[in-house]
Enzyme design. Structure first.
Site, PDB file in Angstrom:
ATOM      1  N   LYS A  44      -0.065 -26.479  20.427  1.00  0.00           N
ATOM      2  CA  LYS A  44      -0.435 -25.121  20.824  1.00  0.00           C
ATOM      3  C   LYS A  44      -1.392 -25.282  22.080  1.00  0.00           C
ATOM      4  O   LYS A  44      -1.965 -26.383  22.377  1.00  0.00           O
ATOM      5  CB  LYS A  44      -1.147 -24.612  19.876  1.00  0.00           C
ATOM      6  CG  LYS A  44      -2.434 -24.929  19.334  1.00  0.00           C
ATOM      7  CD  LYS A  44      -3.133 -24.293  18.382  1.00  0.00           C
ATOM      8  CE  LYS A  44      -4.569 -24.814  17.942  1.00  0.00           C
ATOM      9  NZ  LYS A  44      -5.144 -24.253  17.039  1.00  0.00           N
ATOM     10  N   HIS A  69      -1.517 -41.332  19.040  1.00  0.00           N
ATOM     11  CA  HIS A  69      -1.138 -41.699  20.571  1.00  0.00           C
ATOM     12  C   HIS A  69      -1.468 -43.142  20.870  1.00  0.00           C
ATOM     13  O   HIS A  69      -0.728 -43.860  21.601  1.00  0.00           O
ATOM     14  CB  HIS A  69      -1.660 -40.459  21.501  1.00  0.00           C
ATOM     15  CG  HIS A  69      -0.617 -39.498  21.200  1.00  0.00           C
ATOM     16  ND1 HIS A  69      -0.600 -38.535  20.100  1.00  0.00           N
ATOM     17  CD2 HIS A  69       0.006 -38.821  22.001  1.00  0.00           C
ATOM     18  CE1 HIS A  69       0.337 -37.587  20.340  1.00  0.00           C
ATOM     19  NE2 HIS A  69       0.750 -37.537  21.481  1.00  0.00           N
TER      20      HIS A  69
END
Length: 196
Positions: free
Chosen positions: A106, A38
């Site tokens: 998740k 990222h």
């Protein structure tokens, strides 16, 4: 609840029709990315440079797969989701720069991410933790890997998948969050129980 089968790269109109609690199976090409990937994607955008993968309609999977190399080909052994809240700070910035349409992970993400998903026209989907081998079975092949200098789990793995899922839409492109909805319901039930 509606069940969808989608093919990546995703179109905005396909994602805008998804609502929380819908079930999705994705086929096509997806990318794994964790904290360091990222950061690098954002750095490239800030420098005006292009990443080594197509980001238009991209599906980002928060995972650090376990891999092995057989006869010069990479094989995914397991590919369970990692905790997405680790990417809470980076994700709104990522979505500002890139037309990502789906994030898979998740545990859910923050209200700031929900607002960024709404603005971009993207969704967050939950993949069941502890089902890493099942996830790996949906990977047809490793198309390529970029940024191995970040380490195997942090590298950008480009995976061709078939019916990857089941994925539960837990944050949709209207700003709804299943996590927030459940939190409100739990608080109401506790209040109700305490009144008895």
């Amino acid at each position: 609840m509606v069940e969808y089968k989608l093919t990546a790269p995703l179109k905005e109109e396909d994602v805008r029709k998804l609502n929380i609690e819908d079930v999705v199976y994705v086929s096509g090409v997806i990318y794994t990315a964790r904290d360091m990937a990222h950061r690098r994607l954002i750095e490239l955008a800030e420098k005006g440079q292009k990443p080594p993968v197509q980001m238009d309609g991209a599906v980002i999977y928060h995972a650090g797969p376990v891999v092995r190399k057989l006869d010069e080909e990479w094989e995914i052994v397991s590919a369970g989701p990692t905790t997405s809240s680790r990417m809470n700070k980076a994700t709104p910035v990522l979505l500002k720069y890139y037309p990502v349409r789906m994030i898979i992970g998740k545990g859910g993400m923050s209200r700031e991410v929900a607002e960024a998903l709404k603005e971009r026209g993207a969704v967050y989907c939950h993949y069941t933790g502890g089902a890493a081998v099942l996830a790996a079975k949906c990977v047809k092949r490793v198309v390529k890997v970029e940024w191995l200098d970040l380490g195997v789990p942090e590298a950008l793995w480009v995976l061709e998948v078939e019916d990857f899922g089941p994925l539960i839409v837990t944050m949709d492109s209207q700003g709804n969050s299943l996590y927030e909805k459940l939190e409100i319901e739990v608080k109401e039930r506790i209040k109700s129980m305490l009144r008895r």
